[in-house]
Design a protein around this motif. Structure first.
Motif, short mmCIF file in Angstrom:
data_model
loop_
_atom_site.label_atom_id
_atom_site.label_comp_id
_atom_site.label_asym_id
_atom_site.label_seq_id
_atom_site.Cartn_x
_atom_site.Cartn_y
_atom_site.Cartn_z
N LEU A 170 0.74 -1.00 -0.15
CA LEU A 170 0.05 0.13 -0.04
C LEU A 170 0.86 1.24 0.08
O LEU A 170 2.04 1.01 0.21
N LEU A 175 2.08 -4.05 3.84
CA LEU A 175 1.85 -4.88 2.91
C LEU A 175 0.34 -5.83 3.20
O LEU A 175 0.12 -5.71 4.46
N VAL A 176 -0.30 -6.03 2.27
CA VAL A 176 -1.73 -6.75 2.37
C VAL A 176 -1.47 -8.03 1.46
O VAL A 176 -1.09 -7.63 0.45
N ARG A 177 -2.09 -9.00 1.97
CA ARG A 177 -2.50 -10.26 1.16
C ARG A 177 -3.91 -10.28 0.74
O ARG A 177 -4.70 -10.52 1.40
N LEU A 178 -4.21 -10.37 -0.71
CA LEU A 178 -5.59 -10.14 -1.18
C LEU A 178 -5.66 -11.61 -1.92
O LEU A 178 -5.01 -12.03 -2.68
N LEU A 190 -11.27 -8.55 -3.09
CA LEU A 190 -10.65 -7.26 -3.12
C LEU A 190 -9.36 -7.60 -4.27
O LEU A 190 -9.00 -6.51 -4.91
N VAL A 191 -9.07 -8.71 -4.87
CA VAL A 191 -8.19 -9.08 -6.10
C VAL A 191 -8.93 -8.43 -7.14
O VAL A 191 -8.18 -7.70 -7.91
N MET A 200 -3.11 2.96 -8.73
CA MET A 200 -3.63 3.78 -7.74
C MET A 200 -4.06 3.25 -6.69
O MET A 200 -4.29 4.01 -5.37
N PHE A 201 -3.82 1.92 -6.25
CA PHE A 201 -4.26 1.30 -5.18
C PHE A 201 -2.90 1.02 -4.24
O PHE A 201 -2.88 0.56 -3.21
N VAL A 444 -9.57 4.82 0.25
CA VAL A 444 -9.29 3.56 1.15
C VAL A 444 -7.96 3.18 1.03
O VAL A 444 -7.31 2.74 2.26
N PHE A 445 -7.32 2.73 -0.26
CA PHE A 445 -6.30 2.07 -0.17
C PHE A 445 -4.96 3.39 -0.11
O PHE A 445 -3.89 2.90 0.25
N ARG B 375 -7.00 -12.19 6.02
CA ARG B 375 -5.64 -12.31 5.80
C ARG B 375 -4.84 -10.88 6.30
O ARG B 375 -5.63 -9.97 6.38
N GLU B 376 -3.61 -10.87 6.44
CA GLU B 376 -3.20 -9.70 7.20
C GLU B 376 -3.49 -8.40 6.38
O GLU B 376 -3.32 -8.53 5.38
N VAL B 378 -6.14 -6.99 5.56
CA VAL B 378 -7.36 -7.01 4.99
C VAL B 378 -8.57 -6.61 5.76
O VAL B 378 -9.33 -5.75 4.99
N LEU B 381 -9.07 -2.78 5.53
CA LEU B 381 -9.82 -2.35 4.27
C LEU B 381 -11.20 -2.69 4.07
O LEU B 381 -11.75 -1.98 3.53
N GLN B 384 -13.34 -0.07 5.86
CA GLN B 384 -13.38 1.03 5.18
C GLN B 384 -14.05 1.13 3.95
O GLN B 384 -14.74 2.07 3.76
#
Lengths: 471, 404
Positions: A170, A175-178, A190-191, A200-201, A444-445, B375-376, B378, B381, B384
């Motif tokens: 981000l 770090l986030v896992r989608l 979210l993927v 842009m995210f 949000v992102f 997951r971590e 998320v 997000l 929001q």
């Protein structure tokens, strides 16, 4: 931008991977779109995921905007960075981290070149289906950002249909896992939301992709038509017959002549008003049956000639002209604006007439090569970027083409993205409320709007969006 | 409270569009996107909590709320374009009505979701419930080109479009597919259709489960990819053994080739069903779980099926199980306590397999949530994003559940 920032980034990646001299920056001031240019403040090329995270952390702390860039083959000006922004070039993050032939999954870094993944999967009888025309150069990270397509997306879907999971950095360096390895997600999709968000995210640092088994048989047919309308009707006839070819690509006469006059000459019939390439794949029985049916349908729709390629060499030759069409057209004028828009398949003949009329009105030369099966047009306008009057006419023609496609019920982009090029048309494509929702989702992102600023969403056209308590 | 709700709604929508549901909760039946938006703006103004319903046949309409908002008044098939293989339909259109209409033009929506034949198209999309055909035609998200949705505070958004290829703007439609209504009420859907296949043949084989999964691997290795290759527990098909069903669709020559290859590759006694029996069989398969209290989905890939089937059998029961033998994905239906689902979710997560609570009574949804485990990074997000699309928390949707 401060020298201190350049020095700090240099400490992360090594001084040779930070570029800020004007001559160095010039190489990064445009992507594949010749009508837009912008010089970044500086360019940094991380050599590892760790370095990338550190860079984004530094930029976050310094509140500096950034733009992620892959190979720079994009055609919408999506990877242009302004003079206040750092261009983060991801081509050194080019490792295929994992290839699992049993699960048919690959995990890659964003800088892996599209075609390299299919090459790596080939020994396992697998390949990566989305195949943009630039696949020998473009990166998978860029494909994710733009939701890239390609000729074979008619049957197999575009990038979003092949991405199952992402690790995303981000803009605040978290770090986030989608997604997950399967089609079921950990939570909402979210993927699907991230793919096509045009950088842009955040930045996809790890991409998990679905691989497909190589088809047992492939057959490519080439048909010549006396008119674009006849060829378009053949396309609809094939789809209506329940056949979904792997690809269905059309070239108009201007395009065919450009190809045949180039080193990519593929033996296309240069007197035809339109040439249609149809590829069917699958099991040998299905391919035989479908190819016979396709051939009959092509003839029924007034094809003047049908050729069939069965060997890989013959197929490669038929495809060569299509794949290199942009290059062939590029040699007939100093610059080429490769446009991208979509109409309902049934509107193809009318919209192509309209494109021709628009080009004539602005005294421009246009050649069409496009994904006919899904109504995705690529009118290519030849021009000379040194001629300001001609450039103005190109912009005006693009404007008229976009509005014609929207009026036909279509879209302003099918696979190249909005980027800088289509920003002005977004209020014509979406109402203020929907644009406002897109802006709110972006926040949000990226609450401070530092990732690829100024693209996709024209802020002035967005209705204000109320947020509740958690923002 | 409810008398006031009724009066204000009747004034807004007209008396015919307002009633009470069997629990006595006021129910709004708006017949347009604008009426849905007006209803939600009123709900927002009054601070009402709103429960979303289609026809109430899939996710039980039992959440505690001030107002039930159903899409059953949105029942028009707006446009069907056979030449483009695209249709625009309102969210409350029953799936069987749509199926019949599309068949008139020799088209279909390539989804075979579980549930009653008349469940609404909107509920299929909002809960992302695909059946066995997801193996050949993809998950629900692949069939939705765009939508109209109304947010919790009554705003109307129209992401996506009506063409099959489109990358203009962020793909907000993806958030709505499988969002369980947390990001808005779907009112209109633009759907990608297919021409009806010329040939459609189903083969069945009975054998011990391990043998069937092993055969499925052999078929995959041989490059055989039926449009559905579904593994069914004995309870689903009312048989004494597990069944594997292969459905091949396409051109007659292609289907004949697939059948020959399956018969050649697979060490099983296959039984080919005639059209009438195949129709009855798939009807049984898609509706077998309807009487069960709840269903869960597990995102497992084919190589992990055996282990997950064991895990589910051990922690819930073998009961009603459907599993994609080629492309993965599993669905279980039955009854269980929240702790059982939580335990299974945790054990599945350890194997990188997400568990989605697809439908259950409200108490269960509230306890374990549709998703529960993220997951971590998320979770914030998602929270929001909910805040964007439902800023004052109008929608009663249990995304996350509560830890005991």
């Amino acid at each position: 931008m401060s020298a201190a920032l350049a020095a700090e980034l240099g400490r992360i990646v090594g001084p040779r991977w930070v570029r800020f001299q004007p001559a160095e920056l010039a190489a990064y001031e445009a992507d594949g779109l010749p009508t837009h240019a912008s010089r970044p403040a500086l360019v940094v090329l991380p050599g590892s995921r760790h370095e990338l995270i550190e860079i984004i952390r530094v930029l976050h702390l310094a509140s500096v905007p950034f733009v992620a860039r892959g190979a720079g083959t994009g055609l919408s000006g999506g990877a242009l960075a302004g003079s206040d922004a750092v261009l983060v070039v991801l081509t050194r993050l080019n490792r295929i981290l994992h290839l699992d032939p049993v699960r048919r999954r690959a995990v890659v870094e964003p800088g892996v070149v599209n075609a390299r993944l299919s090459d790596a999967a080939l020994p396992h009888g697998l390949y990566y289906a989305p195949d943009p025309s630039s696949q020998s150069a473009c990166t998978l990270g860029g494909n994710v950002a733009e939701n890239a397509g390609g000729p074979h997306c008619l049957k197999y879907g575009v990038t979003t249909n092949h991405v199952v999971a992402l690790e995303v950095l981000l803009p605040n360096a978290e770090l986030v896992r989608l997604g997950s390895g399967s089609s079921e997600s950990w939570g909402p999709d979210l993927v699907g939301l991230f793919v096509g968000s045009e950088g842009m995210f955040g930045i996809a640092t790890e991409i998990t992709l679905r691989l497909e088994p190589l088809p047992a048989a492939v057959r490519t047919l080439l048909a010549a038509f006396p008119s674009i309308r006849a060829a378009s009707e053949a396309v609809s006839g094939i789809i209506a017959a329940g056949i979904v070819p792997a690809a269905m690509e059309m070239m108009d006469q201007a395009c065919v002549r450009a190809v045949e006059a180039s080193i990519y000459a593929a033996g296309y019939p240069a007197d035809a008003a339109a040439v249609l390439l149809v590829e069917v794949d699958g099991t040998p029985e299905a391919v035989r049956g479908e190819a016979d049916l396709v051939e009959a349908l092509l003839k029924r729709h007034r094809a003047t000639e049908v050729r069939t390629a069965t060997t890989s060499a013959e197929r490669a030759r038929l495809w060569q002209g299509r794949k290199k069409a942009f290059g062939a057209m590029g040699r007939i004028s100093p610059d080429l604006a490769v446009q991208d828009a979509v109409v309902p398949r049934s509107a193809l003949p009318d919209i192509l007439d309209r494109v021709a009329a628009i080009a004539a009105h602005y005294r421009l030369s246009v050649a069409n090569v496009f994904h006919a099966g899904d109504g995705n047009l690529h009118p290519n306008i030849s021009f000379d970027g040194r001629d300001p009057d001609m450039v103005a006419r190109v912009h005006a023609a693009n404007h008229d083409i976009m509005h014609a496609c929207l009026a036909a019920g279509g879209s302003i982009t099918g696979e190249h993205g909005v980027g800088s090029d289509k920003l002005a048309y977004m209020p014509d494509a979406f109402d203020a409320e929907t644009l406002g929702a897109m802006r709110a989702v972006r926040q949000v992102f990226d609450p401070t709007a530092r990732a690829n600023p100024g693209k996709v969403i024209p802020y002035h056209a967005c209705r204000e969006w109320r947020r509740g308590g958690t923002a | 409270m409810s008398g006031d709700v009724l009066d204000r709604l009747r004034a807004l929508l007209g008396p015919a569009a307002v009633s009470r549901d069997p629990d006595g909760i006021p129910r709004a039946v708006p017949d347009s996107t604008e009426a849905v938006a007006a209803t939600l703006r009123l709900a927002d103004e009054c601070g009402w909590r709103v429960r979303l319903e289609g026809h109430g046949s899939w996710v039980p309409p039992d959440a505690s709320a001030d107002l039930a908002l159903t899409t059953r008044g949105l029942d028009r098939i707006v446009t069907v374009h056979p030449a483009d293989l695209v249709a625009t339909v309102e969210a409350g259109v029953p799936m069987d009505v749509l199926r019949r209409r599309l068949a008139d033009d020799r088209m279909w929506l390539a989804l075979d979701p579980p549930g009653r034949p008349d469940r609404s198209v909107g509920s299929i999309v909002a809960t992302a419930t695909a059946g066995a055909l997801r193996a050949g035609f993809g998950p629900v998200r692949d069939h939705v080109l765009g939508c109209t949705a109304v947010t919790g505070d009554g705003r109307i958004i129209r992401p996506g479009g009506t063409v099959v290829k489109n990358v203009a703007g962020y793909d907000l439609t993806k958030l709505q597919v499988g969002g369980f209504g947390a990001f808005g009420v779907l009112t209109t859907l633009h759907l990608r259709l297919r021409a009806l296949p010329a040939a459609d043949v189903t083969l069945l084989a009975r054998a011990p489960r391990d043998h069937l999964t092993s055969v499925a691997r052999d078929l995959a290795d041989a490059g055989v990819q039926p449009q559905a290759l579904e593994l069914l527990s004995p309870a689903v098909s009312a048989e004494s053994e597990w069944i594997m069903a292969a459905r091949c669709m396409g051109s007659p020559a292609g289907v004949a080739g697939d059948l020959a290859r399956i018969l050649d590759t697979a060490d099983l006694a296959w039984n080919e069903l005639d059209a009438e029996r195949a129709h009855a069989f798939w009807h049984l398969v898609t509706h077998a779980g309807h009487g069960a209290a709840m269903t869960v989905r597990l995102g497992v890939l084919a190589p992990g099926l055996d282990e997950l089937l064991d895990l589910v059998s051990q922690h819930l029961d073998e009961g009603l199980l459907w599993a994609g033998a080629s492309q993965g994905g599993m669905r279980w239906a039955g009854d269980a306590a929240p702790d059982q689902v939580r335990t299974l979710r945790r054990l599945a997560a350890e194997r990188e397999v997400p568990l989605t609570l697809e439908r259950a009574p409200w108490a269960m949804r509230q306890a374990v949530g549709h998703f529960g485990a993220y997951r971590e990074g998320v979770g914030p997000l998602v929270a929001q994003l909910r805040d964007v699309f439902d800023p004052t928390g109008r929608f009663v949707v249990a995304m996350d559940g509560v830890e005991p």
